[in-house]
Scaffold this active site. Structure first.
Site, PDB file in Angstrom:
ATOM      1  CG  ASP A  27      -2.046   1.022   1.010  1.00 32.46           C
ATOM      2  OD1 ASP A  27      -2.263   1.239   0.017  1.00 32.46           O
ATOM      3  OD2 ASP A  27      -2.727   1.674   2.502  1.00 32.46           O
ATOM      4  N   GLY A  30       0.144   5.641  -4.689  1.00 29.67           N
ATOM      5  CA  GLY A  30      -0.955   6.666  -5.174  1.00 29.67           C
ATOM      6  C   GLY A  30      -0.739   7.966  -4.418  1.00 29.67           C
ATOM      7  CD  GLU A  74     -13.305  -4.853  -0.037  1.00 32.64           C
ATOM      8  OE1 GLU A  74     -12.063  -5.606   0.062  1.00 32.64           O
ATOM      9  OE2 GLU A  74     -14.262  -5.637  -0.293  1.00 32.64           O
ATOM     10  CG  ASN A  75      -8.063  -1.972  -4.764  1.00 32.35           C
ATOM     11  OD1 ASN A  75      -7.410  -3.194  -4.221  1.00 32.35           O
ATOM     12  ND2 ASN A  75      -8.077  -0.904  -4.113  1.00 32.35           N
ATOM     13  NE  ARG A  78      -7.808   2.055  -4.863  1.00 30.92           N
ATOM     14  CZ  ARG A  78      -6.877   2.169  -4.658  1.00 30.92           C
ATOM     15  NH1 ARG A  78      -5.321   2.228  -5.197  1.00 30.92           N
ATOM     16  NH2 ARG A  78      -6.196   1.245  -3.448  1.00 30.92           N
ATOM     17  CB  SER A 203      -7.790  -3.102   3.764  1.00 33.70           C
ATOM     18  OG  SER A 203      -7.148  -1.814   4.433  1.00 33.70           O
TER      19      SER A 203
HETATM   20  C1  IPE Z   1      -5.485  -2.797  -0.162  1.00 29.72           C
HETATM   21  O1  IPE Z   1      -4.764  -1.429   0.108  1.00 29.72           O
HETATM   22  C2  IPE Z   1      -5.162  -3.334  -1.156  1.00 29.72           C
HETATM   23  C3  IPE Z   1      -3.962  -3.353  -1.713  1.00 29.72           C
HETATM   24  C4  IPE Z   1      -2.908  -2.870  -1.301  1.00 29.72           C
HETATM   25  C5  IPE Z   1      -4.318  -4.410  -2.697  1.00 29.72           C
HETATM   26  P1  IPE Z   1      -5.809   0.102   0.291  1.00 29.72           P
HETATM   27  O2  IPE Z   1      -4.992   0.999  -0.125  1.00 29.72           O
HETATM   28  O3  IPE Z   1      -7.348  -0.600  -1.092  1.00 29.72           O
HETATM   29  O4  IPE Z   1      -6.645  -0.527   1.565  1.00 29.72           O
HETATM   30  P2  IPE Z   1      -7.939   1.091   2.608  1.00 29.72           P
HETATM   31  O5  IPE Z   1      -8.572   1.165   0.955  1.00 29.72           O
HETATM   32  O6  IPE Z   1      -6.850   1.940   2.468  1.00 29.72           O
HETATM   33  O7  IPE Z   1      -8.400   0.218   3.040  1.00 29.72           O
HETATM   34  C1  IPE Z   2      -1.356   0.359  -3.046  1.00 30.27           C
HETATM   35  O1  IPE Z   2      -1.490   1.338  -3.078  1.00 30.27           O
HETATM   36  C2  IPE Z   2      -2.091  -0.110  -4.517  1.00 30.27           C
HETATM   37  C3  IPE Z   2      -3.230  -1.079  -4.649  1.00 30.27           C
HETATM   38  C4  IPE Z   2      -4.388  -0.735  -3.835  1.00 30.27           C
HETATM   39  C5  IPE Z   2      -4.267  -1.695  -6.245  1.00 30.27           C
HETATM   40  P1  IPE Z   2      -2.436   3.366  -3.202  1.00 30.27           P
HETATM   41  O2  IPE Z   2      -3.247   2.816  -4.679  1.00 30.27           O
HETATM   42  O3  IPE Z   2      -3.600   2.554  -2.222  1.00 30.27           O
HETATM   43  O4  IPE Z   2      -1.441   3.760  -2.578  1.00 30.27           O
HETATM   44  P2  IPE Z   2      -2.502   4.920  -1.668  1.00 30.27           P
HETATM   45  O5  IPE Z   2      -2.798   4.211  -0.764  1.00 30.27           O
HETATM   46  O6  IPE Z   2      -3.139   5.731  -2.321  1.00 30.27           O
HETATM   47  O7  IPE Z   2      -1.486   5.618  -1.662  1.00 30.27           O
HETATM   48 MG    MG Z   3      -4.184   2.440  -0.339  1.00 31.80          MG
END
Ligand code: IPE
Ligand code: IPE
Ligand code: MG
Length: 247
Positions: A27, A30, A74-75, A78, A203
């Site tokens: 994680d 982003g 849940e992703n 996005r 998560s």
């Molecule tokens: C958990 O991260 C899923 C992955 C790293 C693939 P998220 O960014 O989706 O989790 P939340 O939304 O912060 O709980």
């Molecule tokens: C984890 O990084 C990658 C996935 C969940 C696919 P994020 O995209 O959740 O990064 P943040 O949490 O927004 O920084």
């Molecule tokens: Mg994240």
């Protein structure tokens, strides 16, 4: 391993007593990009690159199992462009991995429901699993469209079907049998679960399997989670006392 034994950057690790199975919630991609004024997809690209580095290192130090959370159930919430960028990176990674497999000898497995993925991507996942079935190196499990609750529901449904078919009886179900219905069937439970990015939550990751895992949280974002950071997590793990409910 003797050469690696004494000094490691970040923290001192005893490589003769590594956890058998390390799981990582990858994680913070982003935020890593945002801090640099880059689009989120650039963070995913950096995260994918770091996955390559860390997975290779885990193999080199002789870790038995590495499980990574790449995309959750849940992703899908996005933006479509972000989801397709992540899938595109995965495709690129798998194509490169296939080219290197004979050399790396990393055993790959995918945990999650792959059916909603693009057919070409599903085929690549299956192909990497098949090529590497007999490899003896580190087993890397990639959680893709994975959710702990989804996994538990699927297991419950499959068990119910076996009961209806007369093959199983509810009163005979043990924890070991139930584990066999999960995506992770045959994989030992994680000893250490690492979550970078500063979030203090699970998560929906490995809900059943992490019952007695040790957790390690750090503010470092996944693309910056280096070997040194891994050493810190391993050293922290080695300083813990696991009791599993005993004394
Ligand atoms: C958990 O991260 C899923 C992955 C790293 C693939 P998220 O960014 O989706 O989790 P939340 O939304 O912060 O709980
Ligand atoms: C984890 O990084 C990658 C996935 C969940 C696919 P994020 O995209 O959740 O990064 P943040 O949490 O927004 O920084
Ligand atoms: Mg994240």
């Amino acid at each position: 391993m003797a050469l690696l034994k004494r000094r490691t950057e970040g923290a001192e690790v005893d490589f003769d007593h590594l956890p058998r199975h390390v799981a990582i919630i990858m994680d913070g991609n982003g935020r890593w990009a945002k801090r640099r004024g880059l689009p989120r997809t650039a963070g995913h690209a950096a995260g994918a690159e770091n996955f390559r580095t860390i997975a290779t290192y885990c193999k080199d130090i002789g870790l038995e199992y590495l499980t990574v959370y790449a995309f959750s159930t849940e992703n899908w919430k996005r933006p479509a462009e972000e989801v397709s960028a992540i899938m595109g990176l995965l495709r690129k990674y798998l194509l490169e991995a296939i080219g290197r497999m004979e050399r790396d000898r990393v055993k790959m497995r995918f945990l999650g429901d792959l059916s909603p993925l693009d057919p070409e991507l599903q085929a690549l996942c299956r192909q990497t699993e098949e090529i590497s079935t007999h490899y003896e190196g580190c087993q890397v499990n990639i959680c893709l469209n994975y959710g702990g609750r989804d996994e538990l529901l699927r297991a419950a449904r499959a068990f119910a079907r076996d009961c209806v078919a007369g093959e199983k009886a509810p009163e005979d179900l043990t924890e070991t049998d139930f584990g066999g219905y999960l995506f992770s069937a045959g994989v030992p439970d994680p000893d250490l679960v690492i979550r970078p990015s500063g979030e203090l939550r699970i998560s929906n990751f490995l809900l059943w399997q992490s019952a007695y895992a040790e957790f390690y949280f750090t503010d470092v974002l996944w693309p910056d989670f280096s070997k040194e950071e891994l050493h810190k997590a391993l050293a922290a793990y080695q300083g813990r006392s696991r009791r599993f409910g005993g004394v």
